[in-house]
Design a protein around this motif. Structure first.
Motif: not given
Length: 126
Positions: A32-34, A81-82, A112-113, A121-123
């Motif tokens: 799930s990205v924002t 990738v973080f 993060r794309i 960004h999403g986890y």
């Protein structure tokens, strides 16, 4: 009775190869990205007054590619990738290198794309 037994055996034989095909398929990650217009240093998830949060976008990562609805993969500039602490672990410009890295690590990471002017960004829990 023989007709019923023949139909049962044929059904089992026809369904068994599909069972093996699905058992060997690799994992698909749904994230799930924002979408934001700038690099997220700190994400404040606390609601402001009565605003509803933005509807999450589901990013799907498979061995075949990365899919974000309404985004062409050719428009993606970079994949980052973080760590959960906010440290950049890896950055890629190649989709296949990013996918290979994702399928080779374990743990919880932020992805993060980057596309022109926006960051998704999403986890993801790998």
């Amino acid at each position: 009775m023989n007709k019923f037994l023949a139909i049962l055996i044929i059904s089992i034989v026809m369904l068994s190869p599909t069972t093996f095909a699905y058992a060997d398929s690799p994992t698909t990650y749904s994230v799930s990205v924002t979408q934001s217009s700038e690099e997220p240093d700190y994400i404040d998830d606390v609601p402001v007054r009565h605003r509803t949060p933005a509807r999450p976008i589901i990013c799907t990562i498979t061995p075949d590619g990365v899919n974000i609805p309404s985004v062409d993969t050719e428009d993606i500039i970079a994949y980052d990738v973080f760590s959960p602490a906010g440290d950049c672990i890896a950055s890629f410009t190649s989709e296949q290198d990013f996918i290979t890295f994702i399928y080779g690590i374990n743990g919880t990471f932020e992805i993060r794309i980057h596309i022109d002017g926006y960051v998704f960004h999403g986890y993801v829990d790998l």
